[in-house]
Design a protein around this motif. Structure first.
Motif, mmCIF file in Angstrom:
data_model
loop_
_atom_site.group_PDB
_atom_site.id
_atom_site.type_symbol
_atom_site.label_atom_id
_atom_site.label_comp_id
_atom_site.label_asym_id
_atom_site.label_seq_id
_atom_site.Cartn_x
_atom_site.Cartn_y
_atom_site.Cartn_z
ATOM 1 N N SER A 168 18.100 -8.511 4.831
ATOM 2 C CA SER A 168 18.309 -9.644 3.924
ATOM 3 C C SER A 168 18.180 -9.160 2.478
ATOM 4 O O SER A 168 17.229 -8.469 2.136
ATOM 5 C CB SER A 168 17.270 -10.732 4.184
ATOM 6 O OG SER A 168 17.352 -11.187 5.509
ATOM 7 N N ARG A 169 19.154 -9.551 1.681
ATOM 8 C CA ARG A 169 19.097 -9.183 0.259
ATOM 9 C C ARG A 169 18.354 -10.275 -0.490
ATOM 10 O O ARG A 169 18.550 -11.456 -0.239
ATOM 11 C CB ARG A 169 20.507 -9.030 -0.312
ATOM 12 C CG ARG A 169 21.323 -7.987 0.423
ATOM 13 C CD ARG A 169 22.395 -7.391 -0.483
ATOM 14 N NE ARG A 169 23.068 -6.262 0.148
ATOM 15 C CZ ARG A 169 22.591 -5.019 0.106
ATOM 16 N NH1 ARG A 169 21.460 -4.754 -0.500
ATOM 17 N NH2 ARG A 169 23.249 -4.032 0.678
ATOM 18 N N MET A 170 17.502 -9.859 -1.419
ATOM 19 C CA MET A 170 16.785 -10.849 -2.218
ATOM 20 C C MET A 170 16.472 -10.268 -3.583
ATOM 21 O O MET A 170 16.351 -9.049 -3.746
ATOM 22 C CB MET A 170 15.490 -11.268 -1.517
ATOM 23 C CG MET A 170 14.486 -10.170 -1.347
ATOM 24 S SD MET A 170 12.968 -10.756 -0.556
ATOM 25 C CE MET A 170 13.430 -10.618 1.153
ATOM 26 N N SER A 171 16.381 -11.162 -4.552
ATOM 27 C CA SER A 171 16.034 -10.721 -5.901
ATOM 28 C C SER A 171 14.544 -10.414 -5.960
ATOM 29 O O SER A 171 13.773 -10.783 -5.073
ATOM 30 C CB SER A 171 16.366 -11.820 -6.913
ATOM 31 O OG SER A 171 15.507 -12.933 -6.693
ATOM 32 N N LYS A 172 14.137 -9.745 -7.037
ATOM 33 C CA LYS A 172 12.715 -9.429 -7.215
ATOM 34 C C LYS A 172 11.890 -10.711 -7.267
ATOM 35 O O LYS A 172 10.810 -10.800 -6.679
ATOM 36 C CB LYS A 172 12.561 -8.632 -8.516
ATOM 37 C CG LYS A 172 11.166 -8.083 -8.738
ATOM 38 C CD LYS A 172 11.171 -7.010 -9.822
ATOM 39 C CE LYS A 172 9.773 -6.425 -10.009
ATOM 40 N NZ LYS A 172 8.993 -7.051 -11.035
ATOM 41 N N ALA A 173 12.434 -11.714 -7.953
ATOM 42 C CA ALA A 173 11.711 -12.997 -8.081
ATOM 43 C C ALA A 173 11.553 -13.664 -6.716
ATOM 44 O O ALA A 173 10.494 -14.208 -6.398
ATOM 45 C CB ALA A 173 12.449 -13.920 -9.047
ATOM 46 N N GLU A 174 12.626 -13.615 -5.902
ATOM 47 C CA GLU A 174 12.551 -14.200 -4.551
ATOM 48 C C GLU A 174 11.509 -13.475 -3.704
ATOM 49 O O GLU A 174 10.724 -14.097 -2.995
ATOM 50 C CB GLU A 174 13.918 -14.099 -3.860
ATOM 51 C CG GLU A 174 14.923 -15.149 -4.301
ATOM 52 C CD GLU A 174 16.297 -14.897 -3.682
ATOM 53 O OE1 GLU A 174 16.929 -15.866 -3.277
ATOM 54 O OE2 GLU A 174 16.722 -13.726 -3.601
ATOM 55 N N ALA A 175 11.514 -12.149 -3.799
ATOM 56 C CA ALA A 175 10.567 -11.345 -3.018
ATOM 57 C C ALA A 175 9.135 -11.695 -3.415
ATOM 58 O O ALA A 175 8.255 -11.843 -2.554
ATOM 59 C CB ALA A 175 10.831 -9.853 -3.244
ATOM 60 N N GLU A 176 8.905 -11.858 -4.713
ATOM 61 C CA GLU A 176 7.550 -12.189 -5.180
ATOM 62 C C GLU A 176 7.143 -13.586 -4.713
ATOM 63 O O GLU A 176 5.996 -13.809 -4.320
ATOM 64 C CB GLU A 176 7.491 -12.085 -6.712
ATOM 65 C CG GLU A 176 7.468 -10.640 -7.179
ATOM 66 C CD GLU A 176 7.586 -10.474 -8.682
ATOM 67 O OE1 GLU A 176 7.722 -11.494 -9.391
ATOM 68 O OE2 GLU A 176 7.545 -9.317 -9.140
ATOM 69 N N GLU A 177 8.103 -14.502 -4.719
ATOM 70 C CA GLU A 177 7.808 -15.880 -4.302
ATOM 71 C C GLU A 177 7.473 -15.939 -2.797
ATOM 72 O O GLU A 177 6.514 -16.594 -2.382
ATOM 73 C CB GLU A 177 9.012 -16.779 -4.605
ATOM 74 C CG GLU A 177 8.765 -18.244 -4.284
ATOM 75 C CD GLU A 177 10.010 -19.106 -4.498
ATOM 76 O OE1 GLU A 177 10.029 -20.212 -3.944
ATOM 77 O OE2 GLU A 177 10.950 -18.673 -5.194
ATOM 78 N N ILE A 178 8.278 -15.235 -1.988
ATOM 79 C CA ILE A 178 8.040 -15.212 -0.537
ATOM 80 C C ILE A 178 6.685 -14.579 -0.239
ATOM 81 O O ILE A 178 5.913 -15.077 0.585
ATOM 82 C CB ILE A 178 9.171 -14.431 0.174
ATOM 83 C CG1 ILE A 178 10.480 -15.237 0.130
ATOM 84 C CG2 ILE A 178 8.791 -14.134 1.629
ATOM 85 C CD1 ILE A 178 11.710 -14.419 0.466
ATOM 86 N N THR A 179 6.386 -13.470 -0.935
ATOM 87 C CA THR A 179 5.112 -12.765 -0.725
ATOM 88 C C THR A 179 3.929 -13.669 -1.030
ATOM 89 O O THR A 179 2.997 -13.799 -0.228
ATOM 90 C CB THR A 179 5.052 -11.501 -1.609
ATOM 91 O OG1 THR A 179 6.158 -10.660 -1.286
ATOM 92 C CG2 THR A 179 3.751 -10.740 -1.381
ATOM 93 N N GLU A 180 3.991 -14.308 -2.202
ATOM 94 C CA GLU A 180 2.867 -15.170 -2.596
ATOM 95 C C GLU A 180 2.718 -16.347 -1.634
ATOM 96 O O GLU A 180 1.604 -16.662 -1.181
ATOM 97 C CB GLU A 180 3.055 -15.685 -4.028
ATOM 98 C CG GLU A 180 1.894 -16.569 -4.462
ATOM 99 C CD GLU A 180 1.950 -16.984 -5.923
ATOM 100 O OE1 GLU A 180 1.165 -17.872 -6.293
ATOM 101 O OE2 GLU A 180 2.762 -16.430 -6.695
ATOM 102 N N LYS A 181 3.829 -16.973 -1.280
ATOM 103 C CA LYS A 181 3.772 -18.143 -0.398
ATOM 104 C C LYS A 181 3.160 -17.777 0.959
ATOM 105 O O LYS A 181 2.311 -18.495 1.491
ATOM 106 C CB LYS A 181 5.182 -18.715 -0.208
ATOM 107 C CG LYS A 181 5.215 -19.990 0.639
ATOM 108 C CD LYS A 181 6.639 -20.498 0.805
ATOM 109 C CE LYS A 181 6.682 -21.707 1.725
ATOM 110 N NZ LYS A 181 8.052 -22.105 2.065
ATOM 111 N N ALA A 182 3.575 -16.633 1.522
ATOM 112 C CA ALA A 182 3.069 -16.226 2.842
ATOM 113 C C ALA A 182 1.589 -15.855 2.776
ATOM 114 O O ALA A 182 0.807 -16.203 3.662
ATOM 115 C CB ALA A 182 3.888 -15.063 3.386
ATOM 116 N N LEU A 183 1.192 -15.162 1.709
ATOM 117 C CA LEU A 183 -0.216 -14.752 1.586
ATOM 118 C C LEU A 183 -1.112 -15.947 1.287
ATOM 119 O O LEU A 183 -2.244 -16.002 1.776
ATOM 120 C CB LEU A 183 -0.356 -13.674 0.502
ATOM 121 C CG LEU A 183 0.213 -12.302 0.893
ATOM 122 C CD1 LEU A 183 0.313 -11.385 -0.319
ATOM 123 C CD2 LEU A 183 -0.629 -11.642 1.981
#
Length: 259
Positions: A115-130
């Motif tokens: 899955s391709r994602m922007s840096k901002a998306e990656a940071e958002e997914i990481t924070e939400k999951a953690l």
């Protein structure tokens, strides 16, 4: 979207060996269902059928039906990879990918699917999951450090973050606290109770107190003897299974007479 799971006359095999026989039950969404019973009665085998991980073992197969919101998970047109994405799994021992950072562990499900994602998306997914795994405040300043550097309890919560990052419908936990100390165990139990607001949660546990503390429904499995299949003996509201079970076998197990 948590899903309703229905097992209809499910038989689980390893080659010719029938490991679990004729299980019929409904696992309700937004609830915790505990699988209890003595070692060797097929609890872990059965939980692995719920996300088609059982069939990864050569010669392993399932007969009967397993429905998720009415769809047959073992239907001929169903992609097992999609099923495993919808049904996350947390194992007995914490198993973060040792060479990956905390952040990359969380995002590994997306990377495996290219899955391709922007840096901002990656940071958002990481924070939400953690945040969802109650780990964010402990690791937010060291996301680039290896996941293997965390304590055992933190590693297990990282594995839960990894499972929920891809937004599954179901979370399976196979004895998720058996390798943890009491404080970490309590943290995982609290987290499981929070997760049921969003997911269908199924947990295998040998800890009777844990099952009675956190689950809404309890399924008791037993085995009549070595080499015989495990069977579902009783399935009911947890309170009833522990305080007023229907079956003598259940009564004997939950009261500690065997197991």
């Amino acid at each position: 979207m948590s899903k309703r799971i229905e097992l209809k006359s499910l038989d689980v095999y390893y080659k010719a060996f029938l490991a679990v026989q004729d299980v019929s039950m409904v696992i309700e969404p937004k609830a915790i269902t505990a699988f209890i019973g003595p070692s060797g009665c097929g609890k872990s085998t059965l939980i692995r059928t719920l996300n088609r991980m059982h069939e990864v073992i050569p010669g392993a197969r399932v007969e009967g039906q397993l429905l998720m919101d009415g769809e047959d998970v073992y239907g001929p047109d169903v992609d097992p990879v999609r099923v495993r994405r919808q049904v996350g799994m947390v194992f007995q021992r914490p198993n973060p990918f040792p060479t990956m950072s905390i952040k990359d562990n969380v995002l590994s499900g997306y990377k495996l699917n290219n899955s391709r994602m922007s840096k901002a998306e990656a940071e958002e997914i990481t924070e939400k999951a953690l945040v969802g795994a109650n780990l964010w405040n402990e690791v937010k300043d060291r996301l680039e450090k290896p996941g293997s550097g965390l304590s055992g309890g933190q590693q297990q919560r990282l594995c839960i973050a990894r499972a929920i990052a891809v937004e599954p419908d179901v979370i399976l936990m196979d004895e998720p606290t058996s390798a943890l100390d009491p404080i970490s165990t309590a943290a995982i139990e609290d987290l499981a109770v929070e997760l049921k607001e969003h997911f269908t949660v199924v947990i295998v546990t040998h800890n009777m107190q844990q099952a009675s503390r956190i689950s809404d429904m309890t399924a008791f499995f037993n085995i009549a003897g070595s080499g015989l299949p495990g069977k579902l003996i009783e399935y009911d509201k947890t309170e009833k299974v522990f305080s007023n079970p229907t079956e003598q076998q259940t009564e004997d197990y939950v009261s500690g007479r065997f197991g």
